[in-house]
Design an enzyme around this catalytic site. Structure first.
Site, PDB file in Angstrom:
ATOM      1  N   ASP A 135      46.507  48.681  48.571  1.00  0.00           N
ATOM      2  CA  ASP A 135      45.814  48.200  48.270  1.00  0.00           C
ATOM      3  C   ASP A 135      46.669  46.372  49.050  1.00  0.00           C
ATOM      4  O   ASP A 135      48.144  46.955  49.351  1.00  0.00           O
ATOM      5  CB  ASP A 135      45.510  47.026  46.803  1.00  0.00           C
ATOM      6  CG  ASP A 135      44.566  47.779  45.929  1.00  0.00           C
ATOM      7  OD1 ASP A 135      43.583  48.875  47.009  1.00  0.00           O
ATOM      8  OD2 ASP A 135      44.542  47.467  44.993  1.00  0.00           O
ATOM      9  N   MET A 136      45.665  45.789  49.794  1.00  0.00           N
ATOM     10  CA  MET A 136      46.620  44.924  51.082  1.00  0.00           C
ATOM     11  C   MET A 136      47.687  44.267  50.261  1.00  0.00           C
ATOM     12  O   MET A 136      49.012  44.406  50.636  1.00  0.00           O
ATOM     13  CB  MET A 136      45.798  44.316  51.318  1.00  0.00           C
ATOM     14  CG  MET A 136      46.184  43.150  52.372  1.00  0.00           C
ATOM     15  SD  MET A 136      44.919  41.827  52.769  1.00  0.00           S
ATOM     16  CE  MET A 136      45.296  40.465  54.131  1.00  0.00           C
TER      17      MET A 136
END
Length: 299
Positions: A135-136
């Site tokens: 994820d970011m």
């Protein structure tokens, strides 16, 4: 021979068709074999042959991995922290706040943009083939394959026990059990939401955990994934009543004074090399923002 796979046909393999030899004896995918054959990148004893060629003992089969490829991604100079690299793959330590691949919302400034620039600077004709994703706002180790063969081999290994992905997380509160396994199905709630929940309609999801250290305000937990569902660690720990610090989607919204993102770091990888089969073990230290978080919750 760096960008070639070279095999010597053994006695028990004599008489097989080349297609069968490459697929059954060398575990190459049909797609990979077909593409290489069309590109005249498979030779036997130095000669380009068709896939119905019958191999003989001591034949030398060479499979050229290099092919012209391009990606509709703009190369950008971005600081990339390389942890491991060879002719088949690269492992980088992704910083938090970076998206791994361009999307509508993030068309530039992604890890893929930076990797294409990095490959170009090195004179390597590679596209970005992500083997793993984060994820970011999750930091840590990501594997990128440099050719179609290593991508195929690594993707196949990911579902096996030989492939280990471990994370460090800082959670609210202290877990009752200091070590164990969470085996709870994860389900996508539907609609436009990216949120997942524990629900019997979901896919089997298994997370092994061990508390590394306990503090007044929470625990530092090591987690190893047996399955790789979206948001698996975040969903499992929230379900147990111990959401990650900084996790605004599953946890508590007012964590900004502690950390600006979910306190999750992919710190360790163990996997067999696609070409040699030898185990590669890599680790990174806990990032600075998570160290600062731990100092705050110790008080």
């Amino acid at each position: 021979m760096e960008n070639k796979l070279v095999f010597k046909v053994e006695k028990h393999q004599d008489g097989k068709k080349l297609r069968e030899y490459l697929k059954l004896e060398k575990s190459l995918s049909s797609r990979l074999i077909k593409g290489a054959a069309m590109g005249k990148r498979i030779t036997v004893n130095g000669n380009v042959v068709k896939l119905n060629y019958v191999v003989k003992e001591n034949d030398e089969v060479a499979f050229d991995l290099v092919k012209e490829e391009s990606q509709n991604i703009e190369p950008e100079k971005i600081d990339i922290k390389v942890v491991y690299e060879d002719k088949d793959l690269i492992v980088v330590n992704k910083q938090p706040g970076i998206v791994v691949h361009p999307t509508k919302s993030y068309p530039t400034g992604t890890l893929a943009n930076g990797l294409l620039y990095y490959f170009k600077e090195k004179g390597e004709n590679c596209i970005v083939r992500l083997v793993s994703r984060l994820d970011m706002d999750t930091s840590g180790l990501i594997i990128i394959a440099k050719n179609q063969f290593s991508h195929m081999a690594l993707a196949r290994e990911m579902s096996k026990e030989s492939f280990e992905k471990s994370y460090l997380a800082v959670v609210h509160g202290n877990l009752t059990e200091k070590e164990g396994t969470i085996n709870l199905p994860i389900y996508r709630t539907g609609g436009d939401s990216i949120k997942r929940i524990v629900d019997e309609r979901g896919q089997e999801s298994i997370t092994h955990f061990k508390v590394v250290e306990s503090f007044n305000g929470g625990d530092l937990v090591k987690l190893t994934l047996e399955t790789g569902r979206t948001h698996q660690i975040r969903v499992h720990l929230t379900h147990l009543g111990h959401p990650l610090y900084g996790d605004s989607l599953y946890g508590i919204d007012d964590d900004k004074e502690y950390i600006e993102r979910q306190a999750l770091h992919a710190y360790r990888l163990k996997f067999p090399h696609p070409r040699t089969g030898e185990n590669i073990e890599l680790e990174t230290s806990i990032p600075e923002d998570m160290e600062k978080l731990i100092e705050k919750i110790k008080r």
